[in-house]
Design a protein around this motif. Structure first.
Motif, PDB file in Angstrom:
ATOM      1  N   TRP A  73      -2.502  69.485  62.681  1.00  0.00           N
ATOM      2  CA  TRP A  73      -1.506  69.774  63.719  1.00  0.00           C
ATOM      3  C   TRP A  73      -1.140  71.253  63.718  1.00  0.00           C
ATOM      4  N   ASP A  74      -0.904  71.827  62.541  1.00  0.00           N
ATOM      5  CA  ASP A  74      -0.592  73.257  62.461  1.00  0.00           C
ATOM      6  C   ASP A  74      -1.757  74.100  62.961  1.00  0.00           C
ATOM      7  N   LEU A  75      -2.964  73.753  62.532  1.00  0.00           N
ATOM      8  CA  LEU A  75      -4.127  74.553  62.911  1.00  0.00           C
ATOM      9  C   LEU A  75      -4.374  74.482  64.413  1.00  0.00           C
ATOM     10  N   LYS A  76      -4.181  73.318  64.996  1.00  0.00           N
ATOM     11  CA  LYS A  76      -4.375  73.190  66.446  1.00  0.00           C
ATOM     12  C   LYS A  76      -3.312  73.989  67.211  1.00  0.00           C
ATOM     13  N   ARG A  77      -2.076  73.963  66.744  1.00  0.00           N
ATOM     14  CA  ARG A  77      -1.038  74.740  67.446  1.00  0.00           C
ATOM     15  C   ARG A  77      -1.298  76.237  67.312  1.00  0.00           C
ATOM     16  N   LEU A  78      -1.723  76.681  66.134  1.00  0.00           N
ATOM     17  CA  LEU A  78      -2.038  78.099  65.958  1.00  0.00           C
ATOM     18  C   LEU A  78      -3.189  78.507  66.870  1.00  0.00           C
ATOM     19  N   THR A  79      -4.259  77.724  66.864  1.00  0.00           N
ATOM     20  CA  THR A  79      -5.446  78.102  67.625  1.00  0.00           C
ATOM     21  C   THR A  79      -5.176  78.076  69.122  1.00  0.00           C
ATOM     22  N   ALA A  80      -4.417  77.089  69.585  1.00  0.00           N
ATOM     23  CA  ALA A  80      -4.054  77.066  71.002  1.00  0.00           C
ATOM     24  C   ALA A  80      -3.218  78.291  71.365  1.00  0.00           C
ATOM     25  N   SER A  81      -2.363  78.734  70.452  1.00  0.00           N
ATOM     26  CA  SER A  81      -1.549  79.918  70.736  1.00  0.00           C
ATOM     27  C   SER A  81      -2.413  81.161  70.869  1.00  0.00           C
ATOM     28  N   ILE A  82      -3.536  81.212  70.158  1.00  0.00           N
ATOM     29  CA  ILE A  82      -4.460  82.338  70.290  1.00  0.00           C
ATOM     30  C   ILE A  82      -5.053  82.371  71.693  1.00  0.00           C
TER      31      ILE A  82
END
Length: 474
Positions: free
Chosen positions: A145-154
């Motif tokens: 969940w954290d990794l997906k939110r970070l990557t989407a923010s990129i």
């Protein structure tokens, strides 16, 4: 997936003491076996669930308990762009993430790991490090969940910067790859080595500037400015002034103002009970230092995007005429992850934030603590400014965005490795680009979802269903 011994980091630690000690290679093999249940390719893409909740309803519900006069400021900040909307809509994405596949492995999650929630700050030893620096939503949850939110923010930042689609995808893929490769490194390190590891800000600056002398000079000036702005005398001059013999925080409504007795019912007793509880939450040696200070004043201070409307305060303490201490006091509400990841182990959400912060960060503010107000709300404390440096993405090209994404991924992998099993996570991700491509695909498609939600938000504002208050300099 069904609950297993890795559902909670603390349960996992207890289970590890009772089970046979496995080598990193054996644990990586166990992680690899999880792909039989949840293939890595299944992590890719985004398709809204058939019964996806109305995002505007989620936003409206998230205003419950906020200071109503400040909610229009929150929405005004979110209205600026899809990028700022994403920053303020963690609750929407939490609901969406809960519908996506995950490996069943849990860590102490940030809960709101977008790229602007990483940055530099000073440790109690006065070293400046780069780390995740906003943990209001922290909770044990799936690491993906954290990794997906970070990557989407990129990807969303790339859109904000008007980069090309292939450049956004390249930056997102590099972010996932950095997370995967760092997790492999942590899976081979000794447990103490993981906990001792940190990212010195000088290293982060070197990564961002490379051989560009102009960027290195600019970064050095920003660091020097952060040191100057964090100097207590400078903070005092900006935020306070003397009224007779006593210093008071300057009012600057609607962003800084003194609360009414209704808004802060402990004002009559100078918050004696809440401060006593906060003091007890501090380590014994920090209590000795804190006892040198006396509360002089307290005011509401509007900060951030997602936090606007919650009770965020700044308190001025004095140890002597020229010896001030400013503490930020933030209301801690239930994490946006709780409806989907389970309730916190901590009855006080301030304690939840503090415990999560200490678990995820390589070093944390020495004044971190928590309390309960007379109004029943939960709060946590930290220093108002302590050489804090956040990214300014305006003007970035794809190379700088990509480098910054890799830095955030490094910090996130280190934070997850402290509470989770790095070898299991690394084993699941593997050594190929399969996982990288899947998460990149999710990030790109979810950025389109964010655009659709933002348009719905703009429409709700235009139709008068949501009230906004624009700011000239938010």
């Amino acid at each position: 997936m069904s609950k297993n011994k890795f559902d909670d980091p603390q349960e996992s630690a207890t289970a590890n003491t009772q089970a046979a000690v496995l080598s990193p290679q054996e644990r990586r093999a166990q992680g690899s076996a999880l792909r039989d249940v949840v293939p890595r390719e299944a992590q890719g893409g985004w398709k809204p669930p058939r019964k996806r909740r109305d995002p505007m309803q989620i936003l409206t519900e998230s205003n419950e308990g906020r200071m109503p006069e400040l909610v229009p400021i929150r929405f005004g900040r979110m209205l600026q762009s899809p990028f700022t909307f994403y920053r303020g809509s963690a609750a929407i994405m939490a609901a969406d993430l809960a519908s996506t596949p995950n490996s069943g492995l849990r860590v102490q999650a940030c809960g709101d790991a977008h790229l602007l929630n990483f940055g530099g700050f000073a440790t109690p030893e006065r070293q400046v490090v780069f780390d995740v620096n906003d943990l209001d939503e922290t909770l044990p949850a799936p690491w993906e969940w954290d990794l997906k939110r970070l990557t989407a923010s990129i990807v969303i930042a790339a859109q904000y910067l008007h980069l090309k689609e292939n450049e956004a995808a390249r930056a997102a893929t590099a972010t996932v790859r950095a997370y995967r490769e760092r997790m492999v490194d942590y899976s081979s390190m000794r447990a103490l080595g993981v906990w001792y590891d940190n990212i010195p800000l000088e290293r982060a600056i070197a990564e961002m500037s490379g051989s560009n002398a102009r960027l290195r000079k600019f970064a050095a000036k920003r660091l020097e400015k952060a040191h100057q702005q964090s100097a207590v005398e400078n903070v005092f001059l900006k935020l306070a002034e003397y009224h007779g013999a006593l210093p008071k925080i300057k009012d600057n409504p609607p962003l800084i103002f003194h609360p009414s007795e209704e808004q802060a019912p402990g004002i009559r007793t100078q918050y004696r009970e809440a401060l006593a509880m906060y003091r007890e939450s501090l380590p014994e040696h920090v209590r000795v230092l804190f006892d040198r200070f006396q509360l002089c004043d307290l005011a509401v201070k509007v900060v951030g995007v997602g936090s606007v409307g919650t009770q965020c305060l700044v308190a001025l303490f004095m140890a002597a005429d020229n010896d001030p201490l400013f503490l930020q006091i933030k209301e801690a509400r239930a994490s946006v992850l709780e409806p989907y990841a389970g309730a916190s182990l901590h009855a006080n959400h301030g304690q939840r934030v503090v415990a999560g912060q200490r678990l995820m960060q390589s070093a944390s503010d020495m004044f971190l603590g928590w309390t309960t107000g007379k109004n029943g709300r939960h709060y946590y404390f930290r220093q108002l400014r302590d050489v804090k440096i956040s990214a300014i993405v305006e003007g970035w090209d794809v190379d700088r965005l990509t480098t910054y994404g890799r830095l955030c991924a490094w910090a996130l992998a280190r934070a997850h490795a402290r509470s989770g099993d790095a070898a299991l996570i690394a084993g699941y991700m593997g050594s190929s680009a399969v996982f990288d491509d899947a998460i990149c695909e999710f990030a790109v498609e979810y950025s389109d979802q964010n655009q659709r939600d933002y348009r719905a938000f703009v429409r709700a504002v235009r139709e008068g269903r949501l009230e906004v208050q624009p700011e000239e300099n938010p």
